[in-house]
Design a protein around this motif. Structure first.
Motif, PDB file in Angstrom:
ATOM      1  N   LYS A  44       0.828  -1.213   0.000  1.00  0.00           N
ATOM      2  CA  LYS A  44       0.000   0.000   0.000  1.00  0.00           C
ATOM      3  C   LYS A  44       0.866   1.269   0.000  1.00  0.00           C
ATOM      4  CE  LYS A  44      -2.063  -1.289   3.809  1.00  0.00           C
ATOM      5  NZ  LYS A  44      -1.215  -2.487   4.028  1.00  0.00           N
ATOM      6  N   SER A  45       1.853   1.304   0.901  1.00  0.00           N
ATOM      7  CA  SER A  45       2.724   2.487   0.939  1.00  0.00           C
ATOM      8  C   SER A  45       3.623   2.547  -0.297  1.00  0.00           C
ATOM      9  CB  SER A  45       3.606   2.469   2.195  1.00  0.00           C
ATOM     10  OG  SER A  45       2.793   2.543   3.343  1.00  0.00           O
ATOM     11  N   THR A  46       3.989   1.379  -0.790  1.00  0.00           N
ATOM     12  CA  THR A  46       4.797   1.321  -2.017  1.00  0.00           C
ATOM     13  C   THR A  46       4.022   1.970  -3.164  1.00  0.00           C
ATOM     14  OG1 THR A  46       5.817  -0.732  -1.273  1.00  0.00           O
ATOM     15  CG2 THR A  46       5.918  -0.275  -3.639  1.00  0.00           C
ATOM     16  N   MET A  88       2.451  11.107   4.191  1.00  0.00           N
ATOM     17  CA  MET A  88       3.214   9.877   4.379  1.00  0.00           C
ATOM     18  C   MET A  88       2.859   9.146   5.665  1.00  0.00           C
ATOM     19  SD  MET A  88       7.018  10.545   2.940  1.00  0.00           S
ATOM     20  CE  MET A  88       7.329  12.036   3.843  1.00  0.00           C
ATOM     21  N   GLN A  89       3.021   7.812   5.601  1.00  0.00           N
ATOM     22  CA  GLN A  89       2.789   6.998   6.801  1.00  0.00           C
ATOM     23  C   GLN A  89       3.747   7.430   7.926  1.00  0.00           C
ATOM     24  OE1 GLN A  89       2.908   2.797   5.951  1.00  0.00           O
ATOM     25  NE2 GLN A  89       2.519   2.202   8.076  1.00  0.00           N
ATOM     26  N   TYR A  90       4.988   7.725   7.545  1.00  0.00           N
ATOM     27  CA  TYR A  90       5.978   8.192   8.522  1.00  0.00           C
ATOM     28  C   TYR A  90       6.541   9.533   8.056  1.00  0.00           C
ATOM     29  CZ  TYR A  90       5.646   3.266   9.709  1.00  0.00           C
ATOM     30  OH  TYR A  90       5.156   2.030  10.042  1.00  0.00           O
ATOM     31  N   LEU A 171      -3.544   9.599   1.308  1.00  0.00           N
ATOM     32  CA  LEU A 171      -3.323   9.745   2.743  1.00  0.00           C
ATOM     33  C   LEU A 171      -2.996   8.369   3.314  1.00  0.00           C
ATOM     34  CD1 LEU A 171      -6.420  12.054   3.461  1.00  0.00           C
ATOM     35  CD2 LEU A 171      -4.115  12.733   2.719  1.00  0.00           C
ATOM     36  N   ASP A 172      -1.715   8.181   3.644  1.00  0.00           N
ATOM     37  CA  ASP A 172      -1.262   6.862   4.074  1.00  0.00           C
ATOM     38  C   ASP A 172      -1.341   6.747   5.595  1.00  0.00           C
ATOM     39  OD1 ASP A 172      -0.199   4.351   4.180  1.00  0.00           O
ATOM     40  OD2 ASP A 172       1.715   4.862   3.220  1.00  0.00           O
ATOM     41  N   GLU A 173      -2.273   5.960   6.061  1.00  0.00           N
ATOM     42  CA  GLU A 173      -2.488   5.732   7.505  1.00  0.00           C
ATOM     43  C   GLU A 173      -2.532   7.044   8.283  1.00  0.00           C
ATOM     44  OE1 GLU A 173      -0.715   2.481   9.468  1.00  0.00           O
ATOM     45  OE2 GLU A 173      -0.549   1.293   7.643  1.00  0.00           O
ATOM     46  N   ILE A 174      -3.352   7.944   7.787  1.00  0.00           N
ATOM     47  CA  ILE A 174      -3.482   9.256   8.428  1.00  0.00           C
ATOM     48  C   ILE A 174      -4.113   9.121   9.813  1.00  0.00           C
ATOM     49  CG2 ILE A 174      -5.766   9.833   7.427  1.00  0.00           C
ATOM     50  CD1 ILE A 174      -2.717  12.159   7.673  1.00  0.00           C
TER      51      ILE A 174
HETATM   52 MG   LIG Z   1       2.227   1.145   4.708  1.00  0.00          MG
END
Ligand SMILES: [Mg+2]
Ligand SMILES: Nc1ncnc2c1ncn2[C@@H]1O[C@H](COP(=O)(O)OP(=O)(O)OP(=O)(O)O)[C@@H](O)[C@H]1O
Length: 261
Positions: A44-46, A88-90, A171-174
């Motif tokens: 997913k983040s990729t 970003m997730q991080y 929105l990655d794991e917002i």
């Molecule tokens: Mg991820």
């Protein structure tokens, strides 16, 4: 031009020679909110980083178009100028650059030379968006994300979203690390962006965010592909039953964490 459309077709992405995304199709139109859910490590983040042009991710096949323009041909900053945004997730910390300076230069870089936002307008907008997100004014003068708590970083990503007003946001794991009140505030912020010119892809593990933001479509990603799509009820079922039923339905074998099929 009315509406914004992000169209991903047959996307394959590799990291260091191993294929993570294995043929992914997705179309997000302006006015729509899509959610992607899926087990850890399914790419997913990729997907998010590859679309935004992270140099580590090699796109070996497929295409990504924003309003008919070839995104993969664009440099990273051109993707932002074209109206694409990634939370970003991080989120990264940038020491020495204040939150306020960062946002102003991001806005001006998108607007281009000769069309810079006036300092007064910028300050007024930043103040009002910070109020909306219940962020203390002191955060505008702190270095970007430096020493921010997990939840404060996430809230700050949404502040960037509201300041930059992109056409397409990922929105990655917002919702990760947000307390219950912050989840509502952040959701309100995202909902306030809703317009025919704004399309949104939310990557999340939990249905709870979707109690506040109603997705038009929910997609399940497994092993680098979207294996199932549905409406908001799909997220509800995943919350209750997990992913096993989908694996059974599709005959997908269990994988160990980090194992590449
Ligand atoms: Mg991820
Ligand atoms: N820079 C990298 N180098 C090596 N492997 C990577 C890199 N980035 C991602 N991967 C691998 O690619 C796979 C997909 O990672 P990704 O971060 O996209 O998963 P995800 O679906 O976002 O998971 P999560 O739900 O835990 O955030 C994982 O197996 C991960 O270890």
């Amino acid at each position: 031009m009315a509406g914004s459309t992000l169209k991903i077709e047959g996307l394959h992405v590799e990291i260091d020679g191993s294929e993570i995304i294995k043929g992914l199709d997705l179309e997000i139109n302006g006015g729509e909110i899509h959610a992607i859910m899926g087990p850890n490590g399914t790419g997913k983040s990729t997907l998010a980083s590859a679309i935004m042009g992270h140099p580590r991710y090699e796109i070996t096949q497929g295409s990504v178009h924003l309003d008919g323009k070839d995104v993969l041909e664009m440099e990273v900053d051109e993707r932002a100028h074209a109206g694409m945004f990634l939370a970003m997730q991080y989120p990264s910390e940038i020491s020495g650059v204040t939150n306020s300076d960062f946002m102003r230069s991001a806005i001006n870089s998108n607007r281009g030379e000769g069309d810079e936002i006036s300092l007064m307008k910028f300050i007024r907008k930043m103040d009002s968006k910070m109020d909306e997100l219940e962020i203390d004014q002191s955060f505008s003068q702190r270095y970007l994300n430096e020493g921010f708590s997990g939840g404060e970083k996430k809230r700050n990503e949404i502040l960037q979203l509201l300041m930059l007003e992109p056409r397409i946001a990922i929105l990655d794991e917002i919702d990760s690390g947000l307390d219950i009140d912050a989840l509502k505030v952040v959701s309100k912020g995202i909902n306030s962006m809703k317009s025919p010119d704004f399309g949104c892809l939310i990557i999340t593990h939990y249905q709870r965010l979707l109690n506040y933001i109603t997705p038009d479509k929910v997609h399940v990603m497994m092993q680098g592909r979207i294996v199932k799509s549905g409406g908001a009820e799909l997220a509800q079922r995943l919350e209750e039953e997990g992913y096993d039923w989908i694996k059974e339905e599709l005959g997908i074998e269990d994988e160990k964490v980090g194992e590449q099929a």
